[in-house]
Write a protein that holds these residues in place. Structure first.
Motif, PDB file in Angstrom:
ATOM      1  N   LYS A  17       1.087  -1.190   0.114  1.00 53.70           N
ATOM      2  CA  LYS A  17       0.026  -0.080   0.055  1.00 53.70           C
ATOM      3  C   LYS A  17       0.712   1.209   0.078  1.00 53.70           C
ATOM      4  O   LYS A  17       0.433   2.371  -0.589  1.00 53.70           O
ATOM      5  CB  LYS A  17      -0.818  -0.058   1.224  1.00 53.70           C
ATOM      6  N   LYS A  18       1.872   1.266   0.698  1.00 57.94           N
ATOM      7  CA  LYS A  18       2.884   2.388   0.817  1.00 57.94           C
ATOM      8  C   LYS A  18       3.897   2.618  -0.440  1.00 57.94           C
ATOM      9  O   LYS A  18       3.760   3.956  -0.975  1.00 57.94           O
ATOM     10  CB  LYS A  18       3.809   2.139   2.124  1.00 57.94           C
ATOM     11  N   TYR A  19       4.339   1.452  -0.719  1.00 55.80           N
ATOM     12  CA  TYR A  19       5.208   1.812  -1.865  1.00 55.80           C
ATOM     13  C   TYR A  19       4.748   1.325  -3.428  1.00 55.80           C
ATOM     14  O   TYR A  19       5.275   2.033  -4.178  1.00 55.80           O
ATOM     15  CB  TYR A  19       6.462   0.829  -1.533  1.00 55.80           C
ATOM     16  N   ALA A  20       3.713   0.698  -3.490  1.00 55.43           N
ATOM     17  CA  ALA A  20       3.327   0.337  -4.905  1.00 55.43           C
ATOM     18  C   ALA A  20       1.890   0.848  -5.220  1.00 55.43           C
ATOM     19  O   ALA A  20       1.631   1.640  -6.073  1.00 55.43           O
ATOM     20  CB  ALA A  20       2.970  -1.356  -5.145  1.00 55.43           C
ATOM     21  N   LEU A  21       0.933   0.511  -4.283  1.00 54.11           N
ATOM     22  CA  LEU A  21      -0.450   1.127  -4.415  1.00 54.11           C
ATOM     23  C   LEU A  21      -0.756   2.471  -4.225  1.00 54.11           C
ATOM     24  O   LEU A  21      -1.313   3.239  -4.991  1.00 54.11           O
ATOM     25  CB  LEU A  21      -1.333   0.203  -3.494  1.00 54.11           C
ATOM     26  N   GLY A  22      -0.151   3.201  -3.216  1.00 52.73           N
ATOM     27  CA  GLY A  22      -0.044   4.634  -3.009  1.00 52.73           C
ATOM     28  C   GLY A  22       0.457   5.436  -4.131  1.00 52.73           C
ATOM     29  O   GLY A  22      -0.313   6.246  -4.962  1.00 52.73           O
ATOM     30  N   PRO A  23       1.481   5.122  -4.846  1.00 49.41           N
ATOM     31  CA  PRO A  23       2.088   5.825  -5.975  1.00 49.41           C
ATOM     32  C   PRO A  23       1.130   5.597  -7.221  1.00 49.41           C
ATOM     33  O   PRO A  23       0.741   6.329  -7.980  1.00 49.41           O
ATOM     34  CB  PRO A  23       3.408   5.257  -6.403  1.00 49.41           C
ATOM     35  N   LEU A  24       0.922   4.353  -7.340  1.00 47.78           N
ATOM     36  CA  LEU A  24      -0.093   3.937  -8.417  1.00 47.78           C
ATOM     37  C   LEU A  24      -1.575   4.764  -8.479  1.00 47.78           C
ATOM     38  O   LEU A  24      -1.857   5.412  -9.365  1.00 47.78           O
ATOM     39  CB  LEU A  24      -0.121   2.518  -8.415  1.00 47.78           C
ATOM     40  N   LEU A  25      -1.965   4.798  -7.118  1.00 47.96           N
ATOM     41  CA  LEU A  25      -3.325   5.303  -7.043  1.00 47.96           C
ATOM     42  C   LEU A  25      -2.995   6.830  -7.350  1.00 47.96           C
ATOM     43  O   LEU A  25      -4.180   7.489  -7.762  1.00 47.96           O
ATOM     44  CB  LEU A  25      -3.863   5.113  -5.647  1.00 47.96           C
ATOM     45  N   ASN A  26      -1.965   7.464  -6.695  1.00 53.92           N
ATOM     46  CA  ASN A  26      -1.688   8.867  -6.914  1.00 53.92           C
ATOM     47  C   ASN A  26      -1.462   9.171  -8.624  1.00 53.92           C
ATOM     48  O   ASN A  26      -2.097  10.235  -9.071  1.00 53.92           O
ATOM     49  CB  ASN A  26      -0.198   9.368  -6.493  1.00 53.92           C
ATOM     50  N   ILE A  27      -0.742   8.296  -9.316  1.00 52.29           N
ATOM     51  CA  ILE A  27      -0.622   8.534 -10.803  1.00 52.29           C
ATOM     52  C   ILE A  27      -2.037   8.231 -11.520  1.00 52.29           C
ATOM     53  O   ILE A  27      -2.387   9.243 -12.364  1.00 52.29           O
ATOM     54  CB  ILE A  27       0.394   7.526 -11.375  1.00 52.29           C
ATOM     55  N   MET A  28      -2.914   7.454 -10.834  1.00 52.68           N
ATOM     56  CA  MET A  28      -4.151   7.317 -11.756  1.00 52.68           C
ATOM     57  C   MET A  28      -4.955   8.493 -11.044  1.00 52.68           C
ATOM     58  O   MET A  28      -5.768   8.940 -11.980  1.00 52.68           O
ATOM     59  CB  MET A  28      -4.711   6.049 -11.153  1.00 52.68           C
ATOM     60  N   LYS A  29      -4.790   9.038  -9.916  1.00 53.32           N
ATOM     61  CA  LYS A  29      -5.669  10.176  -9.632  1.00 53.32           C
ATOM     62  C   LYS A  29      -5.113  11.493 -10.688  1.00 53.32           C
ATOM     63  O   LYS A  29      -6.077  12.410 -11.168  1.00 53.32           O
ATOM     64  CB  LYS A  29      -5.490  10.436  -8.233  1.00 53.32           C
ATOM     65  N   GLU A  30      -3.768  11.691 -10.805  1.00 55.36           N
ATOM     66  CA  GLU A  30      -3.146  12.750 -11.502  1.00 55.36           C
ATOM     67  C   GLU A  30      -3.876  12.625 -13.170  1.00 55.36           C
ATOM     68  O   GLU A  30      -4.281  13.405 -13.588  1.00 55.36           O
ATOM     69  CB  GLU A  30      -1.852  12.635 -11.525  1.00 55.36           C
ATOM     70  N   ARG A  31      -3.671  11.362 -13.475  1.00 59.94           N
ATOM     71  CA  ARG A  31      -4.238  11.088 -15.014  1.00 59.94           C
ATOM     72  C   ARG A  31      -5.785  11.356 -14.964  1.00 59.94           C
ATOM     73  O   ARG A  31      -6.007  11.979 -16.018  1.00 59.94           O
ATOM     74  CB  ARG A  31      -3.796   9.636 -15.138  1.00 59.94           C
ATOM     75  N   GLU A  32      -6.610  11.047 -13.958  1.00 64.01           N
ATOM     76  CA  GLU A  32      -8.008  11.375 -13.858  1.00 64.01           C
ATOM     77  C   GLU A  32      -8.132  12.914 -13.903  1.00 64.01           C
ATOM     78  O   GLU A  32      -9.093  13.313 -14.878  1.00 64.01           O
ATOM     79  CB  GLU A  32      -8.798  10.731 -12.896  1.00 64.01           C
ATOM     80  N   ASP A  33      -7.622  13.626 -12.961  1.00 65.23           N
ATOM     81  CA  ASP A  33      -7.605  14.965 -13.032  1.00 65.23           C
ATOM     82  C   ASP A  33      -7.131  15.592 -14.444  1.00 65.23           C
ATOM     83  O   ASP A  33      -8.085  16.685 -14.672  1.00 65.23           O
ATOM     84  CB  ASP A  33      -6.701  15.750 -11.801  1.00 65.23           C
ATOM     85  N   TYR A  34      -6.019  15.010 -15.069  1.00 68.09           N
ATOM     86  CA  TYR A  34      -5.661  15.587 -16.318  1.00 68.09           C
ATOM     87  C   TYR A  34      -6.512  15.469 -17.444  1.00 68.09           C
ATOM     88  O   TYR A  34      -6.956  16.294 -17.996  1.00 68.09           O
ATOM     89  CB  TYR A  34      -4.251  14.868 -16.813  1.00 68.09           C
ATOM     90  N   ILE A  35      -7.170  14.257 -17.438  1.00 62.44           N
ATOM     91  CA  ILE A  35      -8.283  13.752 -18.402  1.00 62.44           C
ATOM     92  C   ILE A  35      -9.737  14.817 -18.167  1.00 62.44           C
ATOM     93  O   ILE A  35     -10.028  15.054 -19.192  1.00 62.44           O
ATOM     94  CB  ILE A  35      -8.656  12.387 -18.382  1.00 62.44           C
TER      95      ILE A  35
END
Length: 172
Positions: A34-52
């Motif tokens: 959750k801390k090292y893989a899922l957190g950054p992955l969710l952040n990237i997905m959130k940024e991508r969602e915001d960008y879109i």
């Protein structure tokens, strides 16, 4: 046959320590993921969602602006067409007015020329009649004076008049 119960028996045994260790290891693994893989992955997905979402909003705004510009251009085009139609109609009316004025002026000029010609004809006729009267008067005087000068008989007088008329006719 003895092998089967032994294999079955081996699986029946339950070890609480191993199970607790596996559970703790699993929880640690989940926390690390959750801390090292899922957190950054969710952040990237959130940024991508915001960008879109931002791009979609921007595209919608641009689409609305384009629609407004199209409507404005269509309104301007309609106004320009109406104005050009109005100008054409005004030009036609002006052309008709000018045509009517030219025709009227030409008719007035023709009437003036007719009147001028009529007055000129009357003037020429009056002059011709006046000149003819003067000639007749002078002829009458000349005939009378010649008749008085010569007391002639009727035949001689007639011959004298005819000769004089012939003479006057040749001088013209």
């Amino acid at each position: 046959m003895s092998f089967l119960p032994q294999v079955m028996g081996a699986g029946v045994g339950f070890n609480a320590g191993t199970m607790l260790f596996q559970l703790v290891a699993m929880l640690i693994l989940l926390a690390l993921l959750k801390k090292y893989a899922l957190g950054p992955l969710l952040n990237i997905m959130k940024e991508r969602e915001d960008y879109i979402t931002g791009e979609i909003s921007s595209a919608e705004k641009k689409n609305e602006e384009a629609k407004k510009l199209i409507e404005e251009q269509q309104a301007l085009l309609k106004e320009a067409r109406e104005e050009s139609h109005s100008l054409i109609e005004n030009a036609k009316k002006l052309g008709e007015q000018q045509k009517d004025e030219i025709i009227k002026a030409a008719r007035q000029e023709a009437e003036r020329m007719k009147e001028s010609a009529r007055s000129e004809i009357v003037k020429e006729r009056d002059q011709a009649v006046s000149a003819l009267r003067e000639q007749v008067a002078s002829l009458s005087v000349m005939i009378a004076s010649k008749v008085i000068e010569k007391e002639l008989d009727e035949q001689a007088q007639e011959k004298l008049i005819q000769d004089y008329l012939k003479e006057v006719g040749e001088s013209r």
